[in-house]
Design a protein around this motif. Structure first.
Motif, PDB file in Angstrom:
ATOM      1  N   ASN B 103       0.844  -1.180   0.000  1.00 14.58           N
ATOM      2  CA  ASN B 103       0.000   0.000   0.000  1.00 14.58           C
ATOM      3  C   ASN B 103       0.888   1.242   0.000  1.00 14.58           C
ATOM      4  O   ASN B 103       1.326   1.696  -1.062  1.00 14.58           O
ATOM      5  CB  ASN B 103      -0.934  -0.101   1.226  1.00 14.58           C
ATOM      6  N   VAL B 107       3.293   3.342  -3.167  1.00 14.92           N
ATOM      7  CA  VAL B 107       3.177   4.752  -3.575  1.00 14.92           C
ATOM      8  C   VAL B 107       4.564   5.409  -3.505  1.00 14.92           C
ATOM      9  O   VAL B 107       4.982   6.130  -4.413  1.00 14.92           O
ATOM     10  CB  VAL B 107       2.174   5.520  -2.681  1.00 14.92           C
ATOM     11  N   ILE B 129      -5.186   0.353  -1.911  1.00 11.66           N
ATOM     12  CA  ILE B 129      -5.227   1.812  -2.097  1.00 11.66           C
ATOM     13  C   ILE B 129      -6.213   2.407  -1.093  1.00 11.66           C
ATOM     14  O   ILE B 129      -7.384   2.042  -1.069  1.00 11.66           O
ATOM     15  CB  ILE B 129      -5.659   2.186  -3.543  1.00 11.66           C
ATOM     16  N   ASP B 130      -5.711   3.315  -0.246  1.00  8.75           N
ATOM     17  CA  ASP B 130      -6.574   4.081   0.657  1.00  8.75           C
ATOM     18  C   ASP B 130      -6.868   5.404  -0.025  1.00  8.75           C
ATOM     19  O   ASP B 130      -5.948   6.119  -0.431  1.00  8.75           O
ATOM     20  CB  ASP B 130      -5.849   4.363   1.982  1.00  8.75           C
ATOM     21  N   THR B 131      -8.131   5.734  -0.131  1.00  7.27           N
ATOM     22  CA  THR B 131      -8.452   6.936  -0.894  1.00  7.27           C
ATOM     23  C   THR B 131      -9.721   7.598  -0.377  1.00  7.27           C
ATOM     24  O   THR B 131     -10.570   6.934   0.235  1.00  7.27           O
ATOM     25  CB  THR B 131      -8.592   6.564  -2.397  1.00  7.27           C
ATOM     26  N   TRP B 139     -10.959  11.968  -6.165  1.00  8.54           N
ATOM     27  CA  TRP B 139     -10.397  10.994  -5.220  1.00  8.54           C
ATOM     28  C   TRP B 139      -8.872  11.059  -5.263  1.00  8.54           C
ATOM     29  O   TRP B 139      -8.277  11.004  -6.341  1.00  8.54           O
ATOM     30  CB  TRP B 139     -10.819   9.582  -5.596  1.00  8.54           C
ATOM     31  N   THR B 140      -8.271  11.166  -4.084  1.00  8.21           N
ATOM     32  CA  THR B 140      -6.802  11.150  -4.039  1.00  8.21           C
ATOM     33  C   THR B 140      -6.334  10.010  -3.139  1.00  8.21           C
ATOM     34  O   THR B 140      -7.086   9.500  -2.307  1.00  8.21           O
ATOM     35  CB  THR B 140      -6.213  12.482  -3.535  1.00  8.21           C
ATOM     36  N   VAL B 141      -5.073   9.635  -3.330  1.00 10.97           N
ATOM     37  CA  VAL B 141      -4.494   8.481  -2.642  1.00 10.97           C
ATOM     38  C   VAL B 141      -3.793   8.927  -1.364  1.00 10.97           C
ATOM     39  O   VAL B 141      -3.046   9.910  -1.364  1.00 10.97           O
ATOM     40  CB  VAL B 141      -3.497   7.766  -3.585  1.00 10.97           C
ATOM     41  N   ASP B 149      -2.050  12.623   2.761  1.00 12.79           N
ATOM     42  CA  ASP B 149      -2.630  12.768   1.427  1.00 12.79           C
ATOM     43  C   ASP B 149      -1.493  12.999   0.429  1.00 12.79           C
ATOM     44  O   ASP B 149      -0.733  13.952   0.551  1.00 12.79           O
ATOM     45  CB  ASP B 149      -3.592  13.970   1.412  1.00 12.79           C
ATOM     46  N   LEU B 154      -6.576   9.048  -7.922  1.00 13.74           N
ATOM     47  CA  LEU B 154      -6.880   7.624  -7.750  1.00 13.74           C
ATOM     48  C   LEU B 154      -6.856   6.849  -9.067  1.00 13.74           C
ATOM     49  O   LEU B 154      -6.251   5.773  -9.152  1.00 13.74           O
ATOM     50  CB  LEU B 154      -8.253   7.461  -7.077  1.00 13.74           C
ATOM     51  N   TRP B 157      -3.443   6.428 -10.517  1.00 12.44           N
ATOM     52  CA  TRP B 157      -2.661   5.490  -9.725  1.00 12.44           C
ATOM     53  C   TRP B 157      -3.114   4.044  -9.988  1.00 12.44           C
ATOM     54  O   TRP B 157      -2.295   3.137 -10.134  1.00 12.44           O
ATOM     55  CB  TRP B 157      -2.754   5.842  -8.235  1.00 12.44           C
ATOM     56  N   LEU B 171      -9.409  -1.794  -3.058  1.00 14.28           N
ATOM     57  CA  LEU B 171      -9.759  -0.376  -3.028  1.00 14.28           C
ATOM     58  C   LEU B 171     -10.501  -0.036  -1.750  1.00 14.28           C
ATOM     59  O   LEU B 171     -11.651  -0.437  -1.552  1.00 14.28           O
ATOM     60  CB  LEU B 171     -10.647  -0.074  -4.246  1.00 14.28           C
TER      61      LEU B 171
END
Lengths: 197, 251
Positions: B103, B107, B129-131, B139-141, B149, B154, B157, B171
């Motif tokens: 995860n 990134v 993926i944490d979003t 949506w951002t990762v 952040d 998202l 990615w 997800l």
């Protein structure tokens, strides 16, 4: 005693864990004399076909497996199942063990991703001592290549946009394209039946 | 036909199962190996062990947990949390894991996905993926358990991880996680449409029908939940009965 053949590739410990769980005596070995005295053999495998055949040959086990397969039950699992066939087209053409007539080719399921990963249902074809006639049994698959063989060698198929040979057999030689050691109770039952052969 | 998978997740810290709400106020609820056996008996299609503190407090006893679970549970096991290198992947797989979930580290170092896929195969590599949605509606990762952040889009990615060789995406919607109002359907739809690899829905399951809703409204391959199964509000079997009654293929 079931010998799990160790040639440097594979899910040896998962298979061993599953056999121990069902109370089947087993041993991981690459010693030809232990392979000769075993009651039955399991050929595991994860990875690519040419590498696995090369490792088997480097370990000096190709001939002893071919010879013993005529004398006692042998089960190939996943790539180990594919190695039972005559040839594979993965990364060029490579000879397999030639214990079941047929070849191994890239799957071409219509509109579905490769690899085929997940739980799929066994669709029984010809009778097998490893299967019951229960319906709705699911087993766990992870593969991109599949056997192309006469249906008389296929005990069960699964449906993944095409008919995929899931459990194959020829005399005392059996092959699971799925992972019985990761297929819950259904998989453990298949291993129990194999361990009782 | 492939079955839709129901996946219980065990969030593990220091060898104990914990579950937080929106990653805060973590409570302990039990022994991970025992929980895994229980889920196996209920019909779980896969079990995830997520070492929740590993990304900032170091790796610990999770490998022992995996080793013991692999002797008792015969369905695929996925392990995530704090995996930083190919060597970490190898030791985790050797302990008995079938898949690795990366995860935050993916990134920070996307090459890790490619290296893992090249060596162990794409089927081994799941990218978590944490979003969540930002003020502009995009949506951002996030990384480090949702603390940071990355201002990374998202969808971009998700496409990147597929290109690098990920075999699957898990997800997790931070907007719905722990809230129990159902999975984040719009987010799932957007990601499923953007990639050709299986997507696991995570975050938000609260009722038995939430799983079937995710399968009926999106093409996700699996749905994951932690607290719902943990606090025994629902069993995996109950979820599957509901899916089956609605015509969804389950094991």
């Amino acid at each position: 005693m079931t010998v799990i053949i160790d040639y440097g590739a594979g899910n040896l410990f998962s298979v061993q864990n599953a056999l121990e769980h069902i109370g089947a005596e087993c041993k991981i070995s690459r010693d030809p004399s232990e392979i000769e005295t075993a009651d039955r053999l399991i050929l595991p495998g994860v990875g690519a076909f040419p590498d696995a055949m090369k490792m088997l040959s480097k370990a000096g086990l190709t001939e002893v497996i071919k010879e013993q397969a005529a004398k006692k039950p042998l089960m190939g699992i996943c790539l180990g199942m594919q190695m039972l066939f005559d040839t594979s087209l993965e990364f060029g053409k490579t000879d397999g063990l030639g214990l079941i007539p047929g070849s191994v080719e890239l799957m071409t399921p219509v509109g579905l991703p490769i690899p085929h990963i997940g739980w799929n249902e066994l669709e029984k074809n010809i009778p097998s001592p490893l299967l019951t006639d229960k319906k709705g049994e699911y087993v766990y698959f992870v593969h991109s290549y599949a056997a192309v063989t006469d249906e008389k060698y296929v005990a069960a198929y699964c449906d993944y946009g095409m008919k995929v040979p899931a459990l194959v057999q020829n005399g005392s030689v059996y092959g699971c394209q799925f992972h019985p050691e990761k297929s819950g109770e259904t998989g453990l039952d298949i291993l129990r039946r194999f361990a009782a052969l | 036909m492939l079955a839709k998978r129901i996946i219980p997740c065990l969030d593990v810290r220091d060898g104990k199962v914990v579950k937080g709400v929106n990653f805060e106020g973590i409570k302990e609820v039990g022994d991970p190996v025992e929980c895994a056996c229980e889920y196996n008996a209920q019909g779980a299609d896969e079990i995830v062990f997520y070492d929740i503190t590993a990304s900032h407090e170091g790796r610990g006893v999770i490998l022992d947990v995996v080793r013991s679970a692999a002797k008792k549970v015969f369905v695929p096991l996925t392990v995530g949390g704090g995996i930083k290198s190919v060597e970490d992947m190898r030791s985790t797989l050797r302990a008995g894991a079938d898949k690795i979930s990366v995860n935050s580290q993916a990134v920070k170092n996307p090459q890790l996905i490619k290296d893992g896929a090249d060596i162990f195969g794409s089927q081994c590599i799941c990218v978590g993926i944490d979003t969540k949605r930002n003020a502009q509606g995009k949506w951002t990762v996030f990384i480090n358990g949702g603390r940071i952040d990355m201002h990374l889009d998202l969808i971009e990615w998700a496409k990147t991880v597929e290109r690098l060789g990920a075999g699957e995406i898990c997800l997790n919607s931070m907007d719905t996680d722990g809230v129990r109002g159902g999975f984040d359907i719009p987010m799932l739809k957007a990601v499923v449409q953007a990639v050709n690899i299986p997507v696991i829905a995570s975050g938000g399951a609260g009722r038995v029908g939430d799983f079937a809703d995710a399968f009926l409204q999106t093409d996700c391959s699996a749905a994951l939940a932690a607290s719902l199964f943990h606090f025994r509000e629902l069993t995996v079997g109950e979820v599957k009965d509901d899916c089956r009654a609605k015509g969804i293929p389950v094991r």
